[in-house]
Design a protein around this motif. Structure first.
Motif, PDB file in Angstrom:
ATOM      1  N   UNK A   1      35.214  13.539  50.185  1.00 19.75           N
ATOM      2  CA  UNK A   1      34.991  12.252  49.524  1.00 19.75           C
ATOM      3  C   UNK A   1      36.014  11.185  49.913  1.00 19.75           C
ATOM      4  N   UNK A   2      37.090  11.616  50.553  1.00 19.00           N
ATOM      5  CA  UNK A   2      38.129  10.660  50.940  1.00 19.00           C
ATOM      6  C   UNK A   2      38.851  10.071  49.751  1.00 19.00           C
ATOM      7  N   UNK A   3      38.917  10.848  48.675  1.00 19.81           N
ATOM      8  CA  UNK A   3      39.536  10.336  47.458  1.00 19.81           C
ATOM      9  C   UNK A   3      40.583  11.279  46.888  1.00 19.81           C
ATOM     10  N   UNK A   4      41.416  10.706  46.018  1.00 16.61           N
ATOM     11  CA  UNK A   4      42.445  11.479  45.347  1.00 16.61           C
ATOM     12  C   UNK A   4      41.876  12.040  44.051  1.00 16.61           C
ATOM     13  N   UNK A   5      42.018  13.345  43.850  1.00 19.58           N
ATOM     14  CA  UNK A   5      41.515  13.975  42.633  1.00 19.58           C
ATOM     15  C   UNK A   5      42.498  13.751  41.495  1.00 19.58           C
ATOM     16  N   UNK A   6      42.504  12.544  40.973  1.00 25.97           N
ATOM     17  CA  UNK A   6      43.349  12.211  39.827  1.00 25.97           C
ATOM     18  C   UNK A   6      42.469  12.043  38.607  1.00 25.97           C
ATOM     19  N   UNK A   7      42.646  12.928  37.633  1.00 26.40           N
ATOM     20  CA  UNK A   7      41.700  12.949  36.515  1.00 26.40           C
ATOM     21  C   UNK A   7      41.770  11.656  35.692  1.00 26.40           C
ATOM     22  N   UNK A   8      42.991  11.163  35.429  1.00 27.39           N
ATOM     23  CA  UNK A   8      43.078   9.935  34.616  1.00 27.39           C
ATOM     24  C   UNK A   8      42.444   8.759  35.351  1.00 27.39           C
ATOM     25  N   UNK A   9      42.586   8.713  36.677  1.00 23.56           N
ATOM     26  CA  UNK A   9      41.972   7.634  37.456  1.00 23.56           C
ATOM     27  C   UNK A   9      40.457   7.743  37.466  1.00 23.56           C
ATOM     28  N   UNK A  10      39.964   8.971  37.564  1.00 17.17           N
ATOM     29  CA  UNK A  10      38.514   9.190  37.604  1.00 17.17           C
ATOM     30  C   UNK A  10      37.887   8.786  36.263  1.00 17.17           C
ATOM     31  N   UNK A  11      38.512   9.202  35.156  1.00 10.94           N
ATOM     32  CA  UNK A  11      37.976   8.848  33.835  1.00 10.94           C
ATOM     33  C   UNK A  11      38.203   7.354  33.560  1.00 10.94           C
ATOM     34  N   UNK A  12      39.363   6.858  33.966  1.00  5.81           N
ATOM     35  CA  UNK A  12      39.655   5.431  33.776  1.00  5.81           C
ATOM     36  C   UNK A  12      38.628   4.538  34.456  1.00  5.81           C
ATOM     37  N   UNK A  13      38.097   5.008  35.591  1.00  7.17           N
ATOM     38  CA  UNK A  13      37.065   4.257  36.309  1.00  7.17           C
ATOM     39  C   UNK A  13      35.715   4.298  35.608  1.00  7.17           C
ATOM     40  N   UNK A  14      35.504   5.326  34.804  1.00 10.42           N
ATOM     41  CA  UNK A  14      34.262   5.392  34.020  1.00 10.42           C
ATOM     42  C   UNK A  14      34.300   4.376  32.888  1.00 10.42           C
ATOM     43  N   UNK A  15      35.518   4.109  32.427  1.00 10.66           N
ATOM     44  CA  UNK A  15      35.704   3.148  31.341  1.00 10.66           C
ATOM     45  C   UNK A  15      35.540   1.723  31.870  1.00 10.66           C
ATOM     46  N   UNK A  16      35.949   1.526  33.127  1.00  6.48           N
ATOM     47  CA  UNK A  16      35.765   0.219  33.757  1.00  6.48           C
ATOM     48  C   UNK A  16      34.382   0.222  34.403  1.00  6.48           C
TER      49      UNK A  16
END
Lengths: 147, 144
Positions: free
Chosen positions: B31-46
């Motif tokens: 995916x070319x992405x960093x597996x950062x859980x807070x960032x992944x969930x934070x993006x769902x909020x945005x």
């Protein structure tokens, strides 16, 4: 850099698999249990070094992959980074939960973990609102860092 | 310092860590992405609409992991000592802190340190030190 998120479904499937494997790793490592995490943070008491070995194992496998992927990195170290991380560390030390293990604990049916995640999402929403209020005043470059 | 040999689980810790490393490696290579859980969930909020699918898929994977694990082996006990008010306060503060600090244990601690990011090294040292200080105060000063 990162693939277009409108792109092939393969990215959604690989994302699901990455989350699944990540979760299995958390369960195997024992890190889903907050008492285990707090045992690591309690240096002055009876210390459980397990978390350090979890990080070492993950980094040993992750490092070559990141070297290969060569993603660009944000380099600025500022007050936001340090104060935000300190706030996270304080709350991590209070309950023993960080975001990944808490989500996995929700999947395991833990009500307290669900409450934790609900409060965490509320905190993230508060951050978004604060950022939006800030950017409507200051139209400077907005840093979106995603980890 | 006194090691808690009764709780220390070196093998499962290393094996679990390697599995987490495999997930993180897979995610950055495919995916070319960093597996950062807070960032992944934070993006769902945005609400950035096109990004929702892969983010939700990652969280779903994390959620079903214990369900699948429990079908194969006995799920290890999850012990949560914190009471309800502490759990809520900690959750709120984790939400705000990980967004301002742009990462948590996964994004900074595992991924960032893996790529020797100076930013993530500073963040990891900050939250580790704060976590250790908090547990020290709670357990050895306040005496809970």
């Amino acid at each position: 850099m990162s693939p277009d998120s409108n792109g092939p479904r393969v990215y959604t499937i690989s994302s699901f698999l990455a989350g699944l494997v990540f979760g299995i790793g958390l369960i195997v490592s024992g890190m889903v249990s907050p008492t285990k995490v707090l045992g690591f943070l309690d240096l002055a008491g009876k210390w459980d070094p397990s978390l350090a070995l979890v990080m070492a194992g993950a980094i040993a496998v992750g490092a070559p992959a990141f070297l290969l992927a060569a993603l660009p990195d944000a380099r600025h170290i500022d007050r936001r980074l340090v104060l935000g991380s300190v706030a996270f560390g304080v709350s991590w030390g209070l309950a023993g939960f960080c975001p990944g293990p808490a989500v996995a604990a929700v999947g395991a049916g833990q009500m307290k973990a669900l409450l934790f995640i609900a409060a965490m999402v509320a905190g993230m929403l508060a951050f978004e609102l604060a950022e939006r209020a800030r950017s409507s005043i200051d139209l400077g470059a907005q840093v979106v860092d995603d980890r | 310092m006194q090691i808690d040999w009764a709780s220390f689980t070196p093998w499962s810790a290393v094996i679990g860590g390697v599995i987490i490393g495999v997930a993180v490696a897979m995610f950055v290579l495919v995916n070319g992405r960093i597996a950062g859980i807070s960032g992944i969930i934070g993006g769902l909020v945005r609400p950035t609409y096109p990004d929702l699918a892969w983010r939700a898929a990652f969280v779903l994977g994390l959620l079903v992991a214990p369900v699948i694990y429990a079908r194969i082996a006995l799920l290890p006990a999850i012990e949560i000592d914190a009471n309800y008010p502490t759990t809520i306060v900690a959750g709120l503060l984790v939400g705000v802190g990980t967004r301002y600090g742009a990462g948590c244990t996964s994004g900074h601690g595992v991924c960032g340190v893996s790529r020797l990011s100076p930013r993530s090294l500073v963040a990891t040292l900050s939250f580790m030190a704060a976590g250790i200080a908090t547990v020290f105060v709670v357990r050895h000063v306040a005496g809970f």
